[in-house]
Design a protein around this motif. Structure first.
Motif, mmCIF file in Angstrom:
data_model
loop_
_atom_site.group_PDB
_atom_site.id
_atom_site.type_symbol
_atom_site.label_atom_id
_atom_site.label_comp_id
_atom_site.label_asym_id
_atom_site.label_seq_id
_atom_site.Cartn_x
_atom_site.Cartn_y
_atom_site.Cartn_z
ATOM 1 N N ALA A 26 0.837 -1.205 0.000
ATOM 2 C CA ALA A 26 0.000 0.000 0.000
ATOM 3 C C ALA A 26 0.871 1.255 0.000
ATOM 4 N N GLU A 48 -8.588 2.371 -0.087
ATOM 5 C CA GLU A 48 -7.305 1.704 0.161
ATOM 6 C C GLU A 48 -7.456 0.433 1.016
ATOM 7 N N ARG A 51 -5.650 -2.843 -0.079
ATOM 8 C CA ARG A 51 -4.198 -2.739 -0.007
ATOM 9 C C ARG A 51 -3.718 -2.715 1.441
#
Length: 68
Positions: A26, A48, A51
């Protein structure tokens, strides 16, 4: 109350050894600085999540978790 648009990322900096696996998983959330210290965004966008979850799985010392 948590914002559903963002995540709550928690890193135990006492456990973190700077392996950098989180940065690979990430990079928009985790970065190692020039001294090898982890810098991270504690409230990244919810987009996100996948990730960040991968970063949690890859962390060899289990220093990362998601808050609620």
């Amino acid at each position: 109350m948590s914002d559903p648009e963002t995540l709550d990322v928690i890193v135990d900096m006492d456990l973190c050894d700077g392996h950098g696996q989180c940065e690979f998983a990430a990079p928009a959330v985790f970065q190692l600085d020039d001294e090898g210290e982890l810098q991270y965004e504690p409230h990244p966008p919810a987009s996100e999540r996948g990730r960040v979850e991968q970063a949690i799985r890859l962390c060899p010392v289990q220093a990362i978790k998601l808050g609620s």
